[in-house]
Design an enzyme around this catalytic site. Structure first.
Site, mmCIF file in Angstrom:
data_model
loop_
_atom_site.group_PDB
_atom_site.id
_atom_site.type_symbol
_atom_site.label_atom_id
_atom_site.label_comp_id
_atom_site.label_asym_id
_atom_site.label_seq_id
_atom_site.Cartn_x
_atom_site.Cartn_y
_atom_site.Cartn_z
ATOM 1 N N ARG A 153 0.832 -1.208 0.000
ATOM 2 C CA ARG A 153 0.000 0.000 0.000
ATOM 3 C C ARG A 153 0.866 1.258 0.000
ATOM 4 N NH1 ARG A 153 -5.596 1.714 1.106
ATOM 5 N NH2 ARG A 153 -6.256 -0.461 1.020
ATOM 6 N N GLU B 54 -9.226 6.558 7.605
ATOM 7 C CA GLU B 54 -7.791 6.711 7.360
ATOM 8 C C GLU B 54 -7.391 7.957 6.576
ATOM 9 O OE1 GLU B 54 -6.070 2.216 7.131
ATOM 10 O OE2 GLU B 54 -7.530 2.771 5.593
#
Length: 793
Positions: free
Chosen positions: A331, A734
């Site tokens: 990621r 997030e």
């Protein structure tokens, strides 16, 4: 930005609108209990009679062979009922994530980090177990240990999982032909989760193979699976229940496995309930952190600052076992572009094995480390060309019809970042403040100000496609009350509240009639972790699916029973209109019950459109992107390196927010936590591999006084999600974390002023006052060397 293709929800008059519908600013369902102390966490559950308290015996070496382990004194200590080691595990002595089987619950002949569990003590009281654990007599044969990224890179370069490379175009050729090129290295520190509720589990033995585990975890189904493997029983014999956590931030996605499995093992071995709650110091030593990185970058660009080519290597300290280091470092690559288009790029991960605790998930899951790398190369270009960094950012944004393909070959659709940044740029007065700050710095030798506006583009979905699914269970009782259960966990972020709002909206009943219940693997099986910002997206849709199944049955029943067309059955505020007849919701439910209509349903949802091929480095790993931007202003004392955050302005994209007040809370909290990661929060291991920042006394998270003096947070309006998410909302857990990057760059801007903004300061993170002061000194020395006859540096 409105779109005629998106179905609109008609406005309701105040008298028609239900209390607690979606899009309402509804307080958290447990807020009153949080502030009064009535909220029940695992340690608040009444202890069953005969409960045993468990304490772990930990390794004191970073890497060593265990020559001998004498536990006789531990067993003989007052109150001790059982002492368990790997030899007592009936199933598999492993609590590793994602099925890699590389993380033993109890070490045997080899310890691989300080704080690795070797045995567990169960005693009548916690104090007795704690004292007994110190009586173990251990003999080690020390082995060479690798503790840092630098040592791992210089040595054998052992990896915990296979690395990944993303490629688009020809980065090498683009860099070769670029008019300008800059290379450098960025060091980014890790971060302790510092949840207010420590790791904890309480296991209650049941009949035969059964065990009930109350645990503070974001992933009940994984805990269920791990406990079953440790005990050598079927998954169905283990029930895991989670009502709420006192914070998680990713630290309870896989790290709860150890504590739950150990408590369950003691419970089944002794036939007595068992609870394991480590001291905060032990929690720090045992559990993984956010990965720290060293990022090597080379960027080529033209005279206008447009990026031609990028090459980056992301070296991460993974720790001794894989845990989630593979997807975390993946990621980081996915977000190494942030909001910028790279036509030619090569991005590579390097998840390095070290003799430190296995690092794990943390809010953003590697994305923040990618974003900070993207923002560093933007700064490098700006300093190289003598331009304002915001100009360079805007020049490199993804386009809408071209320049819109990512390094992982996903097309960026519905890109609203340019408009969002322009909106914040105007509303916060960026250019006027930039001029004022330059004037201030020209007249101040000691206190220097800095300003930075940084964007965020964050992909929403698990990159492991199978995790993008959720289940829910909805019951309607004969008095009209509703109960909802789903696989998502509540850690303070308001997920239970949002899902209850969804159900209330579907049935058109006040939210007071909807009761969320504890997440339980016996009710909704095979759930995904509450992570990747997907909690509301997945569980909200699953609950909606269940509610609509019941609603369809009610419509069919009412239409048949009162001889009207289905379209004449209309749900209104706490009432239902059936043709010309109107009745309360509860009355309809009672009538349906008498007619034997099923008033319970399961719901299911899986995210559409996504797929990912890790080997090829291609696919569509994200369903959509969430956007945001923050402008931060700071003041730095150049004599001490200390600083304050004067003002922060945030504009963030939540789509059509399910609950604006909860989303604003997430944005504010995420920003402050991100700011802490990049400024005050520093993890430090000594030469023996011992974590020295292991408690609140030595690890500094932001406090109330550290928040920005002026803190303006706004949600982007009139921008519903173009994808069919739950009521067109967007994830908000997030993405706001990365807004804190603006503080690091504001500090960098202030530091750069001591040398007239001629050099990129290359301020690493965390930018502690010591590091800020050292960077100021290095920059002044560089300026002296560049212009030895100039005064004033």
């Amino acid at each position: 930005m409105p779109d005629a293709t998106i179905p609109t929800i008609p406005a309701l008059t105040p008298s028609d609108r239900i209390d607690g519908a979606v899009h309402d600013s509804r307080r958290h369902e447990s807020a009153h209990k949080h502030v009064s102390g009535e909220a029940v966490y695992v340690d608040d559950i009444p202890e069953p009679a005969g409960l045993l308290h468990v304490y772990l015996g930990l390794s004191a070496r970073a890497r060593a062979r265990v020559v001998s382990m004498d536990l006789d004194k531990v067993r003989a200590a007052p109150g001790v009922v059982a002492v368990l080691t790997a030899a007592d595990v009936p199933g598999e002595n492993d609590i590793g994530a994602v099925g890699l089987h590389d993380e033993p619950m109890f070490a045997t002949t080899l310890v691989q980090h300080v704080g690795q569990p070797l045995f567990a003590v169960a005693a009548e009281t916690r104090a007795q177990a704690r004292r007994a654990a110190t009586l173990a007599e251990l003999v080690y044969e020390d082995l060479p240990a690798i503790l840092s990224i630098a040592a791992a890179r210089d040595g054998e370069r052992k990896l915990v999982v296979a690395p990944m490379t993303l490629r688009i175009g020809d980065a090498a050729a683009a860099l070769e032909r670029a008019p300008h090129r800059v290379s450098g290295r960025l060091a980014v520190g890790g971060q302790e989760h510092f949840y207010l509720e420590s790791q904890i589990a309480m296991a209650v033995p049941g009949e035969d193979e059964e065990v009930l585990v109350h645990v503070s975890t974001q992933h009940p189904s994984e805990v269920q699976h791990i406990v079953a493997h440790v005990l050598d029983v079927p998954d169905g014999a283990v029930t895991v229940e989670v009502r709420r956590m006192g914070g998680g931030f990713g630290g309870k996605e896989t790290q709860a496995n150890l504590f739950a499995a150990c408590a369950a093992l003691v419970a089944k071995k002794t036939g007595r309930a068992a609870k394991l709650r480590p001291d905060r110091d032990d929690d720090f030593q045992i559990t993984g952190k956010r990965h720290d990185f060293e990022i090597d970058y080379t960027v080529g660009f033209d005279g206008d600052g447009r990026i031609d080519g990028v090459d980056m290597l992301f070296a991460a300290r993974a720790g001794y076992a894989a845990d989630l280091s593979g997807p975390v470092t993946d990621r980081a690559l996915f977000h190494a572009d942030n909001g910028y288009h790279y036509a030619d790029a090569r991005l590579e991960s390097l998840p390095l094995k070290t003799n430190t605790v296995s690092n794990t998930a943390f809010r953003g899951f590697g994305g923040p480390q990618g974003v900070i790398a993207a923002e560093r190369i933007i700064d490098e270009i700006a300093f190289a060309l003598g331009k304002d960094p915001l100009e360079i950012r805007k020049r490199n944004f993804y386009g809408t019809t071209d320049r819109n393909v990512t390094p992982y070959h996903q097309t960026v659709e519905n890109n609203i970042l340019p408009e969002l940044v322009a909106g914040l740029e105007g509303s916060c007065g960026y250019w006027e403040r930039r001029a004022a700050i330059r004037a201030h710095n020209a007249g101040s030798r000691i206190l220097r100000k800095g300003l930075a506006l940084t964007p965020v583009k964050f992909g929403i979905s698990f990159t492991a496609t199978q995790f993008n699914q959720a289940g829910a269970l909805v019951h309607v009782y004969t008095d009209g009350s509703v109960q909802v259960n789903h696989g998502g966990t509540e850690m303070g972020q308001g997920l239970y509240t949002k899902v209850a709002q969804v159900v209330a909206e579907e049935f058109q009943v006040d939210i007071a009639h909807v009761r969320p219940t504890a997440t339980n693997t016996g009710k909704v099986p095979n759930t995904s972790a509450t992570a990747a910002s997907s909690g509301s997206d997945l569980n909200g849709k699953a609950a909606q699916n269940a509610a609509r199944a019941i609603k369809e049955r009610l419509v069919a029943f009412a239409a048949n029973h009162w001889s009207v067309a289905p379209g004449e059955v209309v749900f209104q505020r706490n009432r239902v209109r059936v043709g010309e007849r109107e009745m309360s919701f509860a009355s309809l439910i009672r009538a349906a019950y008498m007619a034997r209509v099923q008033l319970s349903a399961t719901g299911f949802y899986k995210t559409p459109k996504i797929h990912w091929d890790r080997v090829a480095g291609r696919g569509t790993p994200f369903y959509y992107f969430a956007y945001g931007a923050a402008c931060s202003e700071v003041t730095v004392d150049t004599l001490t390196g200390e600083y304050v955050v004067d003002r922060v302005d945030i504009l963030h994209d939540c789509g059509r927010s399910l609950n604006p007040v909860i989303d604003k809370g997430q944005i504010e909290g995420g920003f402050v936590q991100g700011m802490g990661w990049l400024t005050t929060e520093e993890l430090w291991w000594d030469a023996a591999g011992r974590l020295r920042t292991h408690a609140p006394s030595t690890y500094k998270i932001p406090a109330c006084g550290d928040r920005p003096k002026i803190f303006n947070v706004h949600l982007l309006e009139n921008a519903p999600n173009r994808e069919d998410t739950i009521f067109r909302s967007k994830a908000v857990g997030e993405p706001p974390f990365m807004l804190g990057v603006s503080v690091l760059h504001a500090l960098s801007d202030a530091v750069a002023s001591v040398a007239g903004h001629r050099f990129c300061p290359r301020l690493d993170a965390p930018a502690t006052p010591e590091r800020v002061l050292a960077t100021i000194g290095a920059l002044r020395e560089r300026a002296r060397q560049a212009a030895p006859n100039q005064a004033g540096f």
